[in-house]
Design a protein around this motif. Sequence first.
Motif, PDB file in Angstrom:
ATOM      1  N   ARG A 250     113.555 126.697  63.356  1.00  0.00           N
ATOM      2  CA  ARG A 250     112.675 126.829  64.514  1.00  0.00           C
ATOM      3  C   ARG A 250     112.571 128.291  64.938  1.00  0.00           C
ATOM      4  NH1 ARG A 250     110.046 124.175  68.357  1.00  0.00           N
ATOM      5  NH2 ARG A 250     110.437 122.241  67.214  1.00  0.00           N
TER       6      ARG A 250
ATOM      7  N   HIS B 120     114.626 129.860  70.617  1.00  0.00           N
ATOM      8  CA  HIS B 120     113.540 130.517  69.883  1.00  0.00           C
ATOM      9  C   HIS B 120     113.856 131.982  69.588  1.00  0.00           C
ATOM     10  CE1 HIS B 120     110.550 127.252  70.102  1.00  0.00           C
ATOM     11  NE2 HIS B 120     111.134 126.960  71.245  1.00  0.00           N
TER      12      HIS B 120
ATOM     13  N   ASP C 291     105.609 124.156  66.527  1.00  0.00           N
ATOM     14  CA  ASP C 291     105.745 122.787  66.017  1.00  0.00           C
ATOM     15  C   ASP C 291     104.777 122.538  64.864  1.00  0.00           C
ATOM     16  OD1 ASP C 291     107.687 122.242  67.898  1.00  0.00           O
ATOM     17  OD2 ASP C 291     106.279 121.361  69.339  1.00  0.00           O
TER      18      ASP C 291
ATOM     19  N   LEU D  65     106.095 124.247  61.746  1.00  0.00           N
ATOM     20  CA  LEU D  65     107.246 123.510  61.212  1.00  0.00           C
ATOM     21  C   LEU D  65     106.791 122.261  60.468  1.00  0.00           C
ATOM     22  CD1 LEU D  65     109.747 123.795  64.198  1.00  0.00           C
ATOM     23  CD2 LEU D  65     110.026 124.792  61.917  1.00  0.00           C
TER      24      LEU D  65
END
Length: 233
Positions: A70, A218, A19, A22
């Motif tokens: 992601r 993922h 996260d 990103l």
Amino acid sequence: MSKHAAVVSGEPVPVERVDALLAAVPARDARTARDRPSAQDPETARTEARTEARTEARTEALARAERQRRRWATQVVVTDELARRACAERGLAPPGEVSPQRVPAVSGTDVADLGSIVAVALAHSPAARALLAALEAEQRVPEEAVRDYYVRNRDRFLTKDALRRGVDPFATATADDFRPYERVRDDVARELRRARGRQAFFDWLDRAREGVAYPAGHEHPGDPAHPDHEHRH
């Protein structure tokens, strides 16, 4: 959604690390599909159904791209984790901490040469850079390989004057049109050592990733097991 992005040697890699990456690397197009202008001229958009279909298609395309982003970020984070472990195993000095709030810019040349995952991992991860440097330092380039490169790539060693005159290095050039081997030998050896170091890094990463497990969402971007897969590096 899973609380971890991957499992490396039985230890989970927190999803928060993905996260953070990103957040530091914005999407190529952060606008929503409804914010985008229609790709079709209004005069040809004859029905509301067609307009809605186009909007839905754009929305799904953006969602698919974000899911793949992601997965891409997961690979960057996993590369950093694997590199940290490799540095520890090799007894390399502990590299500096990753700063997920700022990922250095990556040149188009690096992406072309390394692939986007490895290029960003090297920019993002001090451990990956330390490991690459160690692998490069281990490379031994035989003198024969250096001279062979010089002979086979004569166009790279033309003098400035020969370049100005448009000399053909493989036809009309004479010995005086080339920089002497002795002057370029160290630069060629350095370039070959760098290339071999990068190949050693790729080989290490391929082996190191074999035992990594990923929860849904993922997986590697190119893994054909998920519907969004695409073959990119």
